[in-house]
Design an enzyme around this catalytic site. Sequence first.
Site, PDB file in Angstrom:
ATOM      1  N   SER A  14       0.818  -1.219   0.000  1.00 47.60           N
ATOM      2  CA  SER A  14       0.000   0.000   0.000  1.00 47.60           C
ATOM      3  C   SER A  14       0.849   1.265   0.000  1.00 47.60           C
ATOM      4  O   SER A  14       0.328   2.360  -0.164  1.00 47.60           O
ATOM      5  CB  SER A  14      -0.940  -0.002   1.218  1.00 47.60           C
ATOM      6  OG  SER A  14      -0.174  -0.063   2.403  1.00 47.60           O
ATOM      7  N   ASN A  85       6.970  -8.554   2.098  1.00 49.41           N
ATOM      8  CA  ASN A  85       7.605  -7.265   2.346  1.00 49.41           C
ATOM      9  C   ASN A  85       6.975  -6.448   3.469  1.00 49.41           C
ATOM     10  O   ASN A  85       7.570  -5.468   3.919  1.00 49.41           O
ATOM     11  CB  ASN A  85       7.559  -6.493   1.006  1.00 49.41           C
ATOM     12  CG  ASN A  85       7.894  -5.040   1.120  1.00 49.41           C
ATOM     13  OD1 ASN A  85       9.062  -4.693   1.260  1.00 49.41           O
ATOM     14  ND2 ASN A  85       6.888  -4.174   1.086  1.00 49.41           N
ATOM     15  N   TYR A 150      13.429  -3.941  16.000  1.00 43.22           N
ATOM     16  CA  TYR A 150      13.422  -3.985  14.532  1.00 43.22           C
ATOM     17  C   TYR A 150      14.622  -4.780  14.012  1.00 43.22           C
ATOM     18  O   TYR A 150      14.484  -5.674  13.168  1.00 43.22           O
ATOM     19  CB  TYR A 150      13.441  -2.556  13.999  1.00 43.22           C
ATOM     20  CG  TYR A 150      13.428  -2.472  12.484  1.00 43.22           C
ATOM     21  CD1 TYR A 150      12.228  -2.564  11.780  1.00 43.22           C
ATOM     22  CD2 TYR A 150      14.604  -2.296  11.765  1.00 43.22           C
ATOM     23  CE1 TYR A 150      12.205  -2.498  10.392  1.00 43.22           C
ATOM     24  CE2 TYR A 150      14.590  -2.228  10.375  1.00 43.22           C
ATOM     25  CZ  TYR A 150      13.389  -2.330   9.696  1.00 43.22           C
ATOM     26  OH  TYR A 150      13.373  -2.261   8.319  1.00 43.22           O
ATOM     27  N   ALA A 152      16.467  -6.962  15.592  1.00 44.47           N
ATOM     28  CA  ALA A 152      16.357  -8.384  15.958  1.00 44.47           C
ATOM     29  C   ALA A 152      15.376  -9.093  15.029  1.00 44.47           C
ATOM     30  O   ALA A 152      15.616 -10.223  14.593  1.00 44.47           O
ATOM     31  CB  ALA A 152      15.908  -8.513  17.417  1.00 44.47           C
TER      32      ALA A 152
HETATM   33  P1  NDP Z   1       6.179   1.644   4.472  1.00 43.09           P
HETATM   34  O1  NDP Z   1       5.753   2.031   5.836  1.00 43.09           O
HETATM   35  O2  NDP Z   1       6.001   2.611   3.356  1.00 43.09           O
HETATM   36  O3  NDP Z   1       5.488   0.275   4.040  1.00 43.09           O
HETATM   37  C1  NDP Z   1       5.180  -0.732   4.960  1.00 43.09           C
HETATM   38  C2  NDP Z   1       4.114  -1.608   4.333  1.00 43.09           C
HETATM   39  O4  NDP Z   1       3.830  -2.701   5.209  1.00 43.09           O
HETATM   40  C3  NDP Z   1       2.816  -0.863   4.109  1.00 43.09           C
HETATM   41  O5  NDP Z   1       2.272  -1.234   2.854  1.00 43.09           O
HETATM   42  C4  NDP Z   1       1.923  -1.370   5.222  1.00 43.09           C
HETATM   43  O6  NDP Z   1       0.579  -1.381   4.790  1.00 43.09           O
HETATM   44  C5  NDP Z   1       2.438  -2.792   5.368  1.00 43.09           C
HETATM   45  N1  NDP Z   1       2.109  -3.354   6.672  1.00 43.09           N
HETATM   46  C6  NDP Z   1       2.525  -2.937   7.892  1.00 43.09           C
HETATM   47  N2  NDP Z   1       1.932  -3.668   8.862  1.00 43.09           N
HETATM   48  C7  NDP Z   1       1.129  -4.581   8.223  1.00 43.09           C
HETATM   49  C8  NDP Z   1       0.251  -5.600   8.660  1.00 43.09           C
HETATM   50  N3  NDP Z   1       0.056  -5.856   9.975  1.00 43.09           N
HETATM   51  N4  NDP Z   1      -0.398  -6.328   7.744  1.00 43.09           N
HETATM   52  C9  NDP Z   1      -0.245  -6.080   6.425  1.00 43.09           C
HETATM   53  N5  NDP Z   1       0.557  -5.114   5.934  1.00 43.09           N
HETATM   54  C10 NDP Z   1       1.233  -4.380   6.832  1.00 43.09           C
HETATM   55  O7  NDP Z   1       7.709   1.237   4.620  1.00 43.09           O
HETATM   56  P2  NDP Z   1       8.787   0.655   3.585  1.00 43.09           P
HETATM   57  O8  NDP Z   1       8.223   0.575   2.230  1.00 43.09           O
HETATM   58  O9  NDP Z   1      10.023   1.392   3.826  1.00 43.09           O
HETATM   59  O10 NDP Z   1       8.984  -0.811   4.175  1.00 43.09           O
HETATM   60  C11 NDP Z   1       8.749  -1.992   3.433  1.00 43.09           C
HETATM   61  C12 NDP Z   1       9.639  -3.084   3.989  1.00 43.09           C
HETATM   62  O11 NDP Z   1      11.002  -2.740   3.748  1.00 43.09           O
HETATM   63  C13 NDP Z   1       9.514  -3.306   5.499  1.00 43.09           C
HETATM   64  O12 NDP Z   1       9.599  -4.681   5.788  1.00 43.09           O
HETATM   65  C14 NDP Z   1      10.747  -2.578   6.038  1.00 43.09           C
HETATM   66  O13 NDP Z   1      11.147  -3.082   7.286  1.00 43.09           O
HETATM   67  C15 NDP Z   1      11.731  -2.896   4.949  1.00 43.09           C
HETATM   68  N6  NDP Z   1      12.916  -2.044   4.896  1.00 43.09           N
HETATM   69  C16 NDP Z   1      12.769  -0.701   4.701  1.00 43.09           C
HETATM   70  C17 NDP Z   1      13.891   0.096   4.635  1.00 43.09           C
HETATM   71  C18 NDP Z   1      13.801   1.568   4.448  1.00 43.09           C
HETATM   72  O14 NDP Z   1      14.823   2.242   4.676  1.00 43.09           O
HETATM   73  N7  NDP Z   1      12.651   2.119   4.033  1.00 43.09           N
HETATM   74  C19 NDP Z   1      15.232  -0.473   4.772  1.00 43.09           C
HETATM   75  C20 NDP Z   1      15.247  -1.887   4.947  1.00 43.09           C
HETATM   76  C21 NDP Z   1      14.128  -2.630   4.999  1.00 43.09           C
HETATM   77  P3  NDP Z   1      -0.718  -1.063   5.680  1.00 43.09           P
HETATM   78  O15 NDP Z   1      -0.330  -0.044   6.714  1.00 43.09           O
HETATM   79  O16 NDP Z   1      -1.704  -0.580   4.669  1.00 43.09           O
HETATM   80  O17 NDP Z   1      -1.099  -2.393   6.260  1.00 43.09           O
END
Ligand code: NDP
Length: 246
Positions: A14, A85, A150, A152
């Site tokens: 999303s 993801n 995070y 961990a």
């Molecule tokens: P965002 O916050 O933009 O995206 C996170 C996504 O995860 C959203 O689409 C959110 O959707 C979804 N999400 C969170 N909780 C839930 C849940 N309980 N059920 C279903 N969906 C969920 O962050 P990023 O795009 O940056 O992060 C994406 C991934 O990349 C994560 O795993 C993050 O840890 C990882 N990451 C990010 C980095 C960065 O620097 N940005 C670096 C390294 C890794 P919704 O709230 O609609 O459910």
Amino acid sequence: MSLRSCKIFVTGASSGIGAHLARALARRGAAVAAGARRAEALADLAAVEPRITPVKLDVTDPGSVRSGVAAAAEALGGLDGLVNNAGIAWGGRALDMAEDDWARVIDTNLSGVFRVAQAAARVMAEDGGGSIVNTASVLGFGTGTGVAAYAASKAAVVHLTRNLALEWARHGVRVNALAPGYIPTEINRGFLEGEAGQAMLKDIPMRRFGRPEDLEAPLELLLGPGGAYITGVTLPVDGGHLCRPL
Ligand code: NDP
């Protein structure tokens, strides 16, 4: 070596990295199911890209994961790939961390990754196999102040990736992970654009934060036929950040 006609479920689609990768996969000709809790954001994504089907799911709820993965497989006519993801961050000193915050991070970033991988692998194993790419992080290899839960959770994703790869190879299911460096998105933009975040640029040999598009080709490799003999690997995509101690 293409993802054309592959059926791929992307969670955390999303916003941020997941939304970008869902669009990129659709542009490469894949049929994509996009999963997250915010149905409106998913509908917006599907409105601009007809190859994307929205699927509402909460990775912390086992029933929602089961029905979400089933809905994705039904909409796509099977599953060849999973971009696992979805994730959250909680920033704060470990001494002040509340039990609920710890549990929420682990439940989403580790247990959620396992739940979705298991449900998707069951579908893939029935249908000749598939490829799973989990989203880890450079913090799965290093340390930082205020990111204990995070980091961990992401280290556990790296190890989970290896263990699932070992168990599921016999079912034709490959399991790998990407470990992105810092990419400004909703999860961290406030921090990265501030003074402390900007100071971190000096620790990145390539002197810039990542961009979601940096993950496209590595994802294509791990997810698609080019990676047919790769499993259990976590690939850092970090501008060299892990060349230094974090
Ligand atoms: P965002 O916050 O933009 O995206 C996170 C996504 O995860 C959203 O689409 C959110 O959707 C979804 N999400 C969170 N909780 C839930 C849940 N309980 N059920 C279903 N969906 C969920 O962050 P990023 O795009 O940056 O992060 C994406 C991934 O990349 C994560 O795993 C993050 O840890 C990882 N990451 C990010 C980095 C960065 O620097 N940005 C670096 C390294 C890794 P919704 O709230 O609609 O459910």
